[in-house]
Every structure is written in structure tokens, then in C-alpha cells.
Design an enzyme around this catalytic site. Structure first.
Site, PDB file in Angstrom:
ATOM      1  N   HIS A   1     -16.320   7.355   5.800  1.00 25.04           N
ATOM      2  CA  HIS A   1     -17.492   7.017   6.609  1.00 25.04           C
ATOM      3  C   HIS A   1     -18.654   6.501   5.779  1.00 25.04           C
ATOM      4  CE1 HIS A   1     -16.044   7.925  10.459  1.00 25.04           C
ATOM      5  NE2 HIS A   1     -15.733   9.168  10.176  1.00 25.04           N
TER       6      HIS A   1
ATOM      7  N   ARG B   1      -5.481  -4.779  14.440  1.00 25.62           N
ATOM      8  CA  ARG B   1      -4.419  -3.819  14.112  1.00 25.62           C
ATOM      9  C   ARG B   1      -4.500  -2.666  15.113  1.00 25.62           C
ATOM     10  NH1 ARG B   1      -5.773  -5.275   8.407  1.00 25.62           N
ATOM     11  NH2 ARG B   1      -3.813  -5.681   7.322  1.00 25.62           N
TER      12      ARG B   1
ATOM     13  N   ARG C   1      -2.240  -7.542  17.670  1.00 22.76           N
ATOM     14  CA  ARG C   1      -0.884  -7.246  17.185  1.00 22.76           C
ATOM     15  C   ARG C   1      -0.355  -5.996  17.878  1.00 22.76           C
ATOM     16  NH1 ARG C   1       0.017  -6.174  10.923  1.00 22.76           N
ATOM     17  NH2 ARG C   1      -1.003  -4.192  11.345  1.00 22.76           N
TER      18      ARG C   1
ATOM     19  N   ASN D   1       0.716  -9.511   2.957  1.00 20.87           N
ATOM     20  CA  ASN D   1       0.818  -8.175   2.345  1.00 20.87           C
ATOM     21  C   ASN D   1       2.279  -7.735   2.330  1.00 20.87           C
ATOM     22  OD1 ASN D   1      -1.931  -8.426   2.516  1.00 20.87           O
ATOM     23  ND2 ASN D   1      -2.183  -6.987   4.201  1.00 20.87           N
ATOM     24  N   ASP D   2       2.923  -7.887   3.490  1.00 17.41           N
ATOM     25  CA  ASP D   2       4.338  -7.524   3.565  1.00 17.41           C
ATOM     26  C   ASP D   2       5.230  -8.647   3.049  1.00 17.41           C
ATOM     27  OD1 ASP D   2       4.602  -4.867   4.458  1.00 17.41           O
ATOM     28  OD2 ASP D   2       3.860  -5.467   6.432  1.00 17.41           O
TER      29      ASP D   2
HETATM   30  C1  PEP Z   1       0.487  -8.069   6.306  1.00 11.32           C
HETATM   31  O1  PEP Z   1       1.576  -7.507   6.120  1.00 11.32           O
HETATM   32  O2  PEP Z   1       0.081  -9.031   5.618  1.00 11.32           O
HETATM   33  C2  PEP Z   1      -0.407  -7.615   7.383  1.00 11.32           C
HETATM   34  C3  PEP Z   1      -1.495  -8.274   7.698  1.00 11.32           C
HETATM   35  O3  PEP Z   1      -0.062  -6.467   8.011  1.00 11.32           O
HETATM   36  P1  PEP Z   1      -0.379  -4.998   7.430  1.00 11.32           P
HETATM   37  O4  PEP Z   1      -1.199  -5.147   6.198  1.00 11.32           O
HETATM   38  O5  PEP Z   1      -1.062  -4.289   8.535  1.00 11.32           O
HETATM   39  O6  PEP Z   1       1.015  -4.501   7.164  1.00 11.32           O
HETATM   40 MG    MG Z   2       2.364  -6.158   7.639  1.00  9.09          MG
END
Ligand code: PEP
Ligand code: MG
Length: 561
Positions: free
Chosen positions: A183, A290, A326, A448-449
Site C-alpha cells: 500500500h 488482469r 482478459r 512475460n510468458d
Molecule cells: C504476459 O505474459 O506477458 C502477460 C501480460 O501476462 P501476465 O504477466 O499476467 O502473465
Molecule cells: Mg501471461
């Protein structure tokens, strides 16, 4: 003079000032065993403390929604039962019963894999402190004494602290505890104040009224700076504010290159509060909502009505601009307290995201119905995460069609033509990008993934974090392939992974033809500034060369030139 380097920046900024070190009253519980005859009186004392805390929180909740959550927490039956059990069965006094129960719950939160959930343990502790003050009849007045400009240095800062602090006098925050999603970090970003959190040992290093110079961008704290350091920080401060002013002006300008190529700059959000904070950054839309936070904050799968209310508000706040929501992306490192995923050897390769949703059709359909209905109030788009096959996509779309049928039969208002897209975050979805592109309304690349799956490098494993590199040729080529396949089918291609906000990546992404860049709102102006000084023709030239590089070092050299 002493210099401390900090790894994690909670909120950027450069500032100098006097330290105000927060000393708290002793809130530890006396260890008392009570007689059976005292159980009733002790219970009544605890209940009176709850009532008094409730009265405070009801007032505070009107000013800040964080306290709404505390108001619920203070009345939470699990907390109440936990304390009462200790009073009745273990004959502990109310203070000790409260301390042990709060510690137990806070430890459960602290043990969770997800950082966001770990930080929620801080809410539990905050509520515990409030109840303890009521039981002990003391006031926590350490922060109400601030009456001149200071940098607040504290073990930790809770949301309730802001209510008693005169924020006009606060130049910045340094805390020993806390993470970037705590926070104090969120609050500092909202207030545009520099903050460094999780600074080990700071409470023993700094004394009241010590001079402090802090650069929350590079993560440096200087205690009692010498003349040279003061001069350096005075310059840094001026440069920072000059840049902030420039960025504020740039944020009002269009997201376009000097040679007229425009892109969309969107924000990533996790809740309504994030949207409200993102809007002043003049974003073109929301590229990633998200929704898992909505599920993680609850103690049950959120109902259709609960979700509808949130999505509708999101759509209305954006006033016709795109809001890409999403569908539930749970599993991997994101757990739910009320849903057992079972033990998995490789959770990131396991039961997660769309896989859970297609397995739990009831849960998925509840969300799809809420999204379809909220779609009638603005420009909502649905996005599926982690897709690996057209069968999965078809299955998800069949459920969506079934929801439309149900809503029609029930006479409910909804958006029949809601646009549906998917995330590209698996190598499988890149390899089959053409097949997907002809079946969806848009792509959004989740780097990211996509980086972790392309390179087989766990995104959370510190030991191999040097190998996690989105500038790897394999990742860049997957990005390019996705954009080309999307454009060949005439659909928009965006990116909502962290890579979209990397200023160094801008040239190559722009040159590849990415249409939409989505990132945390605070990064938008910097990226816009970079965009406005990067000719598209030059970006294309560099991107063409980058796509052919075999070595990361060649790519680095091209992008740094
Ligand atoms: C990602 O994978 O790039 C993405 C935006 O999803 P998250 O980071 O929530 O897995
Ligand atoms: Mg992801």
C-alpha cells in the site's frame, strides 16, 4: 555521510529533506491466562474493540476505499472466531488471542507465492493494530505529529497511516518493510511522491532529523550528505522536475513519430482504482485488465453481478475507448484461497489460465456473461490468455455463444458483437499464428510468458534471470512473426507484456509494426517521449537488421547505436 543502495523503486522522484523517524507505541500483548469466569468479560472487551474500530473505519471508508476492505476484514467471521476460540478454549486474554490470530493469518498470506496476496497480509496486520490500540486504550499518534516538510522513515506504513498524516508536509517515504505492490508503494505513486521500500536496516541507520538525500529512480539514499552530495542532488532534483514537466506536456500530445506514424499507448490495470490512476496519463485505452485480482481478493468465485459491476464501471470510465479485459488467468504463480489446484511439478506448464476455464465451464461462463452484459455500456473487448490450439479457441467461443443464447432467452441486455481476441504468449500460438489470426479480432503479445516459454527460462527463477531476455533473437522473431501474421489477416496486434514499456525495445517493436503498446500507466509518457523522437523509417531499418541478427550482442549494439 552514508550511502545505501536499494534495488526496488516503489515510486520515482528525487528529494532532500529532514528525516522523520516513526516510532510506534508498544502494541505487544501481555501474556495473561484468564479464569473461566473472565471469558465473558474478555469476549465483551474484544467485541467492544471491534465496535470502536468499526466506527473509525466507517468514517475512513468514505475517504479511501482501502478502508472499506478493512471494515470488512474487522468484521470477518474467521478472524472473530479465531480470537474467540483462543479466549474460550485456550483462556488467553483478548490482546494475546488477537495477536496470535492476526500473526497466524498474516503468516498464511506471507507464505503465498503471489506478491499481491503477500501484501494483503499487511492489511490484516493493520486491522490487528487498530484492534490492539482499542484494547489497550492507546492512540498511535506517531504520524499525526508531522508539522514541517520531512521524509518519513518507518518500519512500515499502513493505509490507515495516511489518514492521520499531514501529506502536505511529506516529501517522500522510506520503509524497512513492504514491496512494490504494498500500500505504501501504491499510495506514493498515487501521490506522486518518491518512495523506496524494503530497505533493510534503515530504521537503525537513520535518526530523527538526520538529513537525507534520496533518488528513488536509481535507488540511492544518502544519510547526512556532504556538501558535494548536496550540490549533486540539488542538480538531480532540478533535472528530475524539468523532465517531469516535459513528460506532463508530452502526455498531452499525440502518440506519433516525427514522420507521422501513429500507434496506440494503452495501460495495463488490475482494478478500477488502477484505471482511475491511469486516466490522467492520457492513455488511448486499456490493453490489459488482469481480472485475476478480482478473484484473488475474494473468498469465493466472484458472482456474475459482482463482476458485471466492475466491468461496467471500467467501460464507463473509458468513455468509448477500448477496454481489453482478459478472462481469468489463474494458476502458475497465482493461487486462489478457495480453489485447490492440487500439487503440480511444473505449475507454469500445468493447470492454468484458459485450461482452468475450459475445465470449469461454470466459472468461465459466469465471467463471459458478465463481460457480454457490461459490453453494452462501452467498448469492452474479451481476451483469452495462454491459448495453444484452435480447438481451445473454438471451445472458448462455443461457450461464449452459449452465454449469448442464454442472455437472449433471459431478455438481458448485452453486446452481441463483442470483439474477441487472444494473447500470444506460447510458442504454439506463434507457430499457428495464421490459423489464429483468421479467427480472432486482435492479438496481444504477452512477452512475460512468451519469453519464458520460448526460451524455456522460468520468469521467476532468480538463478537464471540473466537468461530471461526478450531481446533474444528467438523472442524477437516470434514477435515479428505474430505481427506479420496479424497484419496479413487485417487484425490489430498489440503487446501487453513488460517489454512494451522498455524504451530500448521501442525502435524494434515500432519497426516491426506493432500497433498498440500497453504498459503500467506511469511508463506511458516516457514511451511517448521516445516514440515522438524516433522516426518510423529509421525504426524500420533497424528492425529489419535486428530480425536477421544471430547474436544478442549484435542486437544490443544496433539498438544502442
Ligand atoms: C504476459 O505474459 O506477458 C502477460 C501480460 O501476462 P501476465 O504477466 O499476467 O502473465
Ligand atoms: Mg501471461
Amino acid at each position: 555521510m552514508k550511502t545505501i543502495n536499494v534495488k526496488r523503486t516503489a515510486s520515482k522522484g528525487v528529494v532532500m529533506g529532514k528525516a522523520y523517524v516513526v516510532k510506534r507505541p508498544d502494541l505487544s500483548a501481555d501474556r495473561t491466562v484468564i479464569a473461566e469466569s473472565a471469558v465473558e468479560a474478555e469476549t465483551a472487551r474484544y467485541e467492544a474493540a471491534i465496535e470502536a474500530a468499526k466506527a473509525d473505519l466507517a468514517v475512513l471508508a468514505e475517504q479511501n476505499e482501502i478502508f472499506g476492505a478493512h471494515l470488512e476484514l474487522v468484521q470477518d467471521p474467521t478472524l472473530y472466531d479465531g480470537v474467540l476460540e483462543k479466549i474460550k478454549d485456550e483462556r488467553k486474554n483478548a490482546e494475546l488471542a488477537l495477536e496470535e490470530t492476526v500473526d497466524m493469518f498474516a503468516a498464511i498470506f506471507a507464505d503465498m507465492d503471489d506478491e499481491y496476496m503477500r501484501e494483503r497480509g499487511a492489511d490484516m496486520k493493520d486491522v490487528g493494530k487498530r484492534l490492539m490500540c482499542k484494547l489497550k486504550g492507546v492512540e498511535d499518534s506517531a504520524l499525526s505529529g508531522i508539522n514541517e516538510k520531512v521524509i518519513v522513515v518507518a518500519e512500515d506504513l499502513a493505509p490507515s497511516d495516511t489518514a492521520v498524516m499531514n501529506l502536505e508536509y511529506v516529501l517522500g517515504f522510506i520503509t524497512q518493510e513492504g514491496g512494490v505492490t504494498s500500500h505504501v508503494s501504491i499510495m506514493a505513486r498515487n501521490l506522486n511522491l518518491p518512495a523506496l521500500v524494503g530497505v533493510e536496516g534503515i530504521m537503525s541507520e537513520v535518526a530523527m532529523n538526520d538529513q537525507i538525500a534520496m533518488d528513488a529512480k536509481s535507488g540511492t539514499i544518502i544519510i547526512n550528505p556532504d556538501e558535494a552530495a548536496v550540490a549533486e542532488y540539488t542538480e538531480k532534483m532540478e533535472a528530475f522536475w524539468k523532465r517531469e514537466k516535459e513528460l506532463a506536456e508530452i502526455s498531452l500530445l499525440p502518440a506519433e513519430t516525427p514522420d507521422g506514424k501513429t500507434v496506440e499507448l494503452f495501460a495495463n490495470v488490475g482494478n478500477i482504482e488502477d484505471i482511475k490512476n491511469a486516466l490522467p496519463h492520457h492513455i488511448d485505452g486499456i490493453g490489459l485488465f488482469r481480472t485475476e485480482f478480482l478473484y484473488m481478493e475474494n473468498d469465493h468465485f466472484p458472482t456474475e453481478e459482482e463482476q458485471f459491476t466492475v466491468y461496467k464501471e471500467a467501460a464507463e470510465l473509458l468513455e468509448g475507448k477500448e477496454v481489453i479485459i482478459r478472462t481469468l488467468d489463474i494458476g502458475g504463480d497465482k493461487a486462489l484461497s478457495y480453489f485447490d489446484f492440487g500439487q503440480e511439478e511444473n505449475p507454469f506448464l500445468g493447470y492454468r489460465a484458459i485450461r482452468v476455464c475450459l475445465d470449469r465451464e461454470d466459472v468461465f461462463k459466469t465471467q463471459l456473461r458478465a463481460l457480454l452484459r457490461a459490453g453494452a455500456y462501452g467498448n469492452i473487448r474479451i481476451m483469452y490468455p495462454m491459448i495453444i490450439s484452435v480447438e481451445e479457441l473454438d471451445h472458448a467461443n462455443e461457450l461464449l455463444e452459449a452465454c449469448k443464447k442464454e442472455l437472449k432467452a433471459e431478455g438481458k441486455t448485452f453486446n452481441e458483437n463483442i470483439v474477441v481476441g487472444m494473447m500470444i504468449e506460447t510458442p504454439a500460438s506463434v507457430a499457428c499464428a495464421e490459423d489464429f489470426a483468421s479467427r480472432v479480432g486482435f492479438f496481444s503479445i504477452g512477452t512475460n510468458d512468451l519469453t519464458q516459454y520460448t526460451l524455456a527460462v522460468d520468469r521467476g527463477n532468480k538463478k537464471i534471470s540473466n537468461m530471461y531476455n526478450s531481446f533474444h533473437p528467438a523472442v524477437l522473431r516470434n514477435i515479428k512473426r505474430t505481427i506479420d501474421a496479424g497484419h496479413a489477416a487485417g487484425i490489430k496486434v498489440g503487446m501487453c507484456g513488460e517489454f512494451a514499456s522498455d524504451p530500448k525495445a521501442l525502435k524494434v517493436l515500432l519497426g516491426f509494426g506493432l500497433d498498440e503498446f500497453s504498459m503500467s500507466a506511469g511508463a506511458v509518457s516516457e514511451v511517448k517521449a521516445e516514440l515522438r523522437s524516433t522516426p518510423y523509417a529509421q525504426a524500420k531499418e533497424i528492425a529489419d537488421k535486428v530480425a536477421k541478427c544471430a547474436y544478442v550482442r549484435e542486437i544490443d549494439a544496433l539498438l544502442e547505436a
